[in-house]
Design an enzyme around this catalytic site. Structure first.
Site, PDB file in Angstrom:
ATOM      1  N   ILE A 143       8.091 -19.335  18.184  1.00  0.00           N
ATOM      2  CA  ILE A 143       7.090 -18.558  18.729  1.00  0.00           C
ATOM      3  C   ILE A 143       7.638 -16.941  18.914  1.00  0.00           C
ATOM      4  CG2 ILE A 143       5.432 -20.107  19.606  1.00  0.00           C
ATOM      5  CD1 ILE A 143       6.437 -19.688  22.417  1.00  0.00           C
ATOM      6  N   ASP A 144       6.904 -16.071  18.710  1.00  0.00           N
ATOM      7  CA  ASP A 144       7.462 -14.848  18.934  1.00  0.00           C
ATOM      8  C   ASP A 144       8.061 -14.358  20.037  1.00  0.00           C
ATOM      9  OD1 ASP A 144       6.638 -14.306  16.001  1.00  0.00           O
ATOM     10  OD2 ASP A 144       4.552 -13.494  16.809  1.00  0.00           O
TER      11      ASP A 144
END
Length: 347
Positions: A143-144
């Site tokens: 995930i970012d």
């Protein structure tokens, strides 16, 4: 360095290629993924009927005797760092983390330290049995940096192989919560005209496009309809805020998992994420729609308001069905309280 040897015989009608035949017939307890087997072939660690074979495409036949020499897991070149982690679940094979905003998952040229992998190397220590021949955490999804929430990481080769297969088959349950500008609605004629957008029963927005790296900005992804990688996102409106409504709390779930997928798809739909400077921008809000303090808080939100709230999968070793939920992080929870209750109630 110590080794272990794996011996087996190729079964009936094996695939024509060596790498595919090994992937089919290697004993399950060896915990060797097809990727790892390919590397072992190229390293000269595989013999067929006593002869070393280094071509993954070499032809094989049933009844041939295979030997694989596997080096025990080596230490990773990535340095462990004592960084606090929010551990949701952990056993011998995997660990589930509630990742905070600002933490990169894996070291890269711009982020060589302070990452989740650095933290996991310190946290897990000798519990890492080796992934791909290296004592390191097995990253099967990301995930970012500024997205919060749940992430599962493999601690063993068996878990890495099993989790990767589930992500490849899109059987992993992943739900995200996000705040977006505007309110996606099936009755919106503008949205009905957006290519790739459609609605399913229950006013569920479905975005179906191809995604690929942007031609001029390598840090961004771009929507395509030819080339790129297939991507499908669904989104449901949970709450709407403002008079008229100018912000919505959305629940999004992924059929595929591409880089920045939710952020790109929602922006393409015209409903960029609050705080997303890369895709969502800073939108003007109708002056009377929200109290001024609430509108200011939305404009000042420092990151994309995106949280990986639910993660469900089959344990790759035990077969148990696992499902985890993570509450909203404080910054999103505070903004949501402000939207629901107004400035006075939030103070």
């Amino acid at each position: 360095m110590s080794h272990r040897r794996i011996d087996f015989i190729l079964g009936d009608t094996p695939p024509a290629r060596l790498d595919k035949a090994l992937a089919r017939d290697v004993p399950e307890e060896a915990n060797l993924s097809r990727t790892r087997l390919g590397r072992l072939i190229e390293q000269g660690a595989v013999t067929v009927d006593g002869a070393v074979v280094q071509d993954p495409r070499a032809k094989v036949a049933e009844g041939q005797v295979v030997q694989i020499e596997v080096e025990e897991a080596a230490e990773s070149h990535i340095l462990p760092e004592d960084i606090p982690l929010s551990v949701v679940f952990e056993d011998d094979d995997l660990i589930v983390i509630d990742k905070p905003a600002g933490m990169v998952v894996h070291p890269a040229p711009g982020s060589p330290s302070g990452t989740l992998v650095n933290a996991l190397l310190a946290h897990c220590g000798d519990d890492l049995s080796g992934v791909g021949g290296m004592k390191r955490p097995g990253i099967v999804h990301r995930i970012d940096k500024d997205t919060t929430g749940l992430l599962v990481v493999a601690k063993s080769d068996a878990a890495h192989h099993g989790l990767a297969a589930q992500f490849e088959k899109h059987t992993v349950e992943r739900y995200y919560q996000t705040l977006v500008y505007g309110v996606p609605d099936a009755n919106d004629p503008r949205l009905r005209g957006v290519k790739g957008a459609s609605f399913e029963a229950g006013n569920i927005l479905r975005m179906t496009t191809q995604l690929a790296r942007h031609k001029t900005d390598r840090q961004r992804q771009a929507v395509l309809f030819q080339g790129g990688r297939h991507a499908v996102t669904r989104a449901r409106t949970v709450e709407r805020f403002g008079t008229p409504p100018v912000v919505a709390l959305m629940e999004c779930w992924l059929e595929t998992g591409r880089t920045h997928q939710i952020r790109v798809h929602m922006a393409h739909a015209g409903h960029g994420l609050v705080g997303d400077a890369t895709y969502g921008g800073r939108r003007k809000l109708a002056k009377t729609a929200l109290p001024e303090a609430t509108a200011d808080a939305i404009r000042a939100f420092p990151r994309q308001a995106l949280h990986a709230a639910v993660l469900g999968f089959e344990h790759p070793v035990t077969g148990e069905n696992l499902r985890f939920e993570a509450p909203l992080p404080p910054d999103m929870a505070e903004l949501l309280s402000l939207l629901r209750n107004g400035p006075l109630a939030a103070e």
